[in-house]
Design an enzyme around this catalytic site. Structure first.
Site, PDB file in Angstrom:
ATOM      1  N   GLY A 202      -2.057  -0.873  -3.213  1.00 56.76           N
ATOM      2  CA  GLY A 202      -0.987  -0.104  -3.819  1.00 56.76           C
ATOM      3  C   GLY A 202      -0.650  -0.511  -5.238  1.00 56.76           C
ATOM      4  O   GLY A 202       0.429  -0.200  -5.745  1.00 56.76           O
TER       5      GLY A 202
ATOM      6  N   HIS B 283      -2.128  -6.115   1.876  1.00 56.60           N
ATOM      7  CA  HIS B 283      -1.761  -5.242   0.782  1.00 56.60           C
ATOM      8  C   HIS B 283      -0.325  -5.511   0.347  1.00 56.60           C
ATOM      9  O   HIS B 283       0.560  -5.687   1.162  1.00 56.60           O
ATOM     10  CB  HIS B 283      -1.977  -3.777   1.134  1.00 56.60           C
ATOM     11  CG  HIS B 283      -1.188  -3.266   2.314  1.00 56.60           C
ATOM     12  ND1 HIS B 283      -1.366  -3.718   3.616  1.00 56.60           N
ATOM     13  CD2 HIS B 283      -0.180  -2.349   2.379  1.00 56.60           C
ATOM     14  CE1 HIS B 283      -0.553  -3.082   4.427  1.00 56.60           C
ATOM     15  NE2 HIS B 283       0.185  -2.258   3.724  1.00 56.60           N
TER      16      HIS B 283
ATOM     17  N   SER C   6      -8.473   3.160  -5.111  1.00 60.01           N
ATOM     18  CA  SER C   6      -8.262   4.574  -5.393  1.00 60.01           C
ATOM     19  C   SER C   6      -7.539   4.802  -6.706  1.00 60.01           C
ATOM     20  O   SER C   6      -7.697   5.849  -7.339  1.00 60.01           O
ATOM     21  CB  SER C   6      -7.477   5.236  -4.247  1.00 60.01           C
ATOM     22  OG  SER C   6      -6.241   4.592  -4.046  1.00 60.01           O
TER      23      SER C   6
ATOM     24  N   HIS D 298      -4.959 -12.609   4.501  1.00 58.16           N
ATOM     25  CA  HIS D 298      -3.760 -11.842   4.826  1.00 58.16           C
ATOM     26  C   HIS D 298      -2.573 -12.732   5.171  1.00 58.16           C
ATOM     27  O   HIS D 298      -1.545 -12.236   5.636  1.00 58.16           O
ATOM     28  CB  HIS D 298      -4.063 -10.893   5.985  1.00 58.16           C
ATOM     29  CG  HIS D 298      -5.191  -9.953   5.700  1.00 58.16           C
ATOM     30  ND1 HIS D 298      -6.499 -10.261   6.009  1.00 58.16           N
ATOM     31  CD2 HIS D 298      -5.204  -8.737   5.110  1.00 58.16           C
ATOM     32  CE1 HIS D 298      -7.278  -9.256   5.628  1.00 58.16           C
ATOM     33  NE2 HIS D 298      -6.523  -8.338   5.076  1.00 58.16           N
TER      34      HIS D 298
END
Length: 221
Positions: A170, A136, A191, A116
């Site tokens: 994303g 992200h 997802s 990160h």
């Protein structure tokens, strides 16, 4: 190593990769989706923090029985399950075993490390990680209210490391070009594939975008 051979494209260039990461759906649904998307993606991650090692092992075993290559399967966190299955890859997170310890015990295992920050990424490479996963990058429903890292930090990390940097968080077919332009060696999608109304079509769209930038994509097996 197998991962690095898969990544190698033209001399001096890393071949772009698409990682599909499980999104916590029932095991039967996950296996069904993987059967439909495996030809479009480079790696399938079993990322199931809520499941036991035995359950993860059974999921991996089912994929192998369905004909998914061992080289395509990456187990997140559970090094024991990865070793028992005989797959080639493991993805380590913040609470996982240290990269150095895993590398020492399993010298031939492909090791990815979730990072990160630039500091974490540099340390992961020094410890022997074959690649890092960073994010992200964009707003994502899996991390509501948490500010995304953005593309400038991704670009800085990709510029500092010699191992591949896989962008996460994303990612869509529409913004894939941005992460590749920032220096990422590929993208990881949860997802966007596994919770899509048509996972196969979604995986195909991601793969087609990577093909445009030099990644792997096959119309048929």
């Amino acid at each position: 190593m197998v991962f690095l051979r898969h990544l190698q494209g033209r001399p001096g260039r890393v071949k772009l990769q698409l990682h599909a990461i499980s999104a916590g759906q029932p095991a039967e649904e996950f296996i069904r989706i993987v059967s439909s998307i495996s030809r479009y993606v480079d790696f399938i991650h079993i990322r199931e923090h809520h499941r036991t090692a035995a359950e993860i092992f059974e999921m991996g075993k089912s994929l192998l029985e369905k004909g998914v290559p061992r080289e395509q399967i990456i187990i997140n966190n559970r090094v024991d399950a990865a070793a028992a299955l005989g797959v080639n890859g493991v993805q380590l997170g913040y609470h996982s075993l240290p990269v150095r310890a895993v590398r020492k015990t399993f010298p031939d295992l492909i090791i990815g490390k979730s990072v990160h920050s630039l500091k974490e990424a540099v340390q992961a490479e020094a410890d022997g990680a074959d690649y890092v996963m960073y994010g992200h990058c964009f707003p994502t429903g899996s991390k509501p209210g948490i500010e995304p890292k953005g593309l400038s930090s991704l670009e800085k990390i990709a510029g500092e490391l010699s191992v591949p940097v896989i962008a996460l968080g994303g990612i869509s077919a529409g913004n894939m070009d941005q992460v590749i332009s920032a220096g990422a060696s590929g993208a990881a999608v949860l997802s966007g594939i596994f919770k899509a109304s048509n996972p196969e079509a979604a995986a195909s769209a991601f793969a087609a975008e990577l093909k445009r930038r030099g990644g792997r994509y096959e119309e048929s097996i």
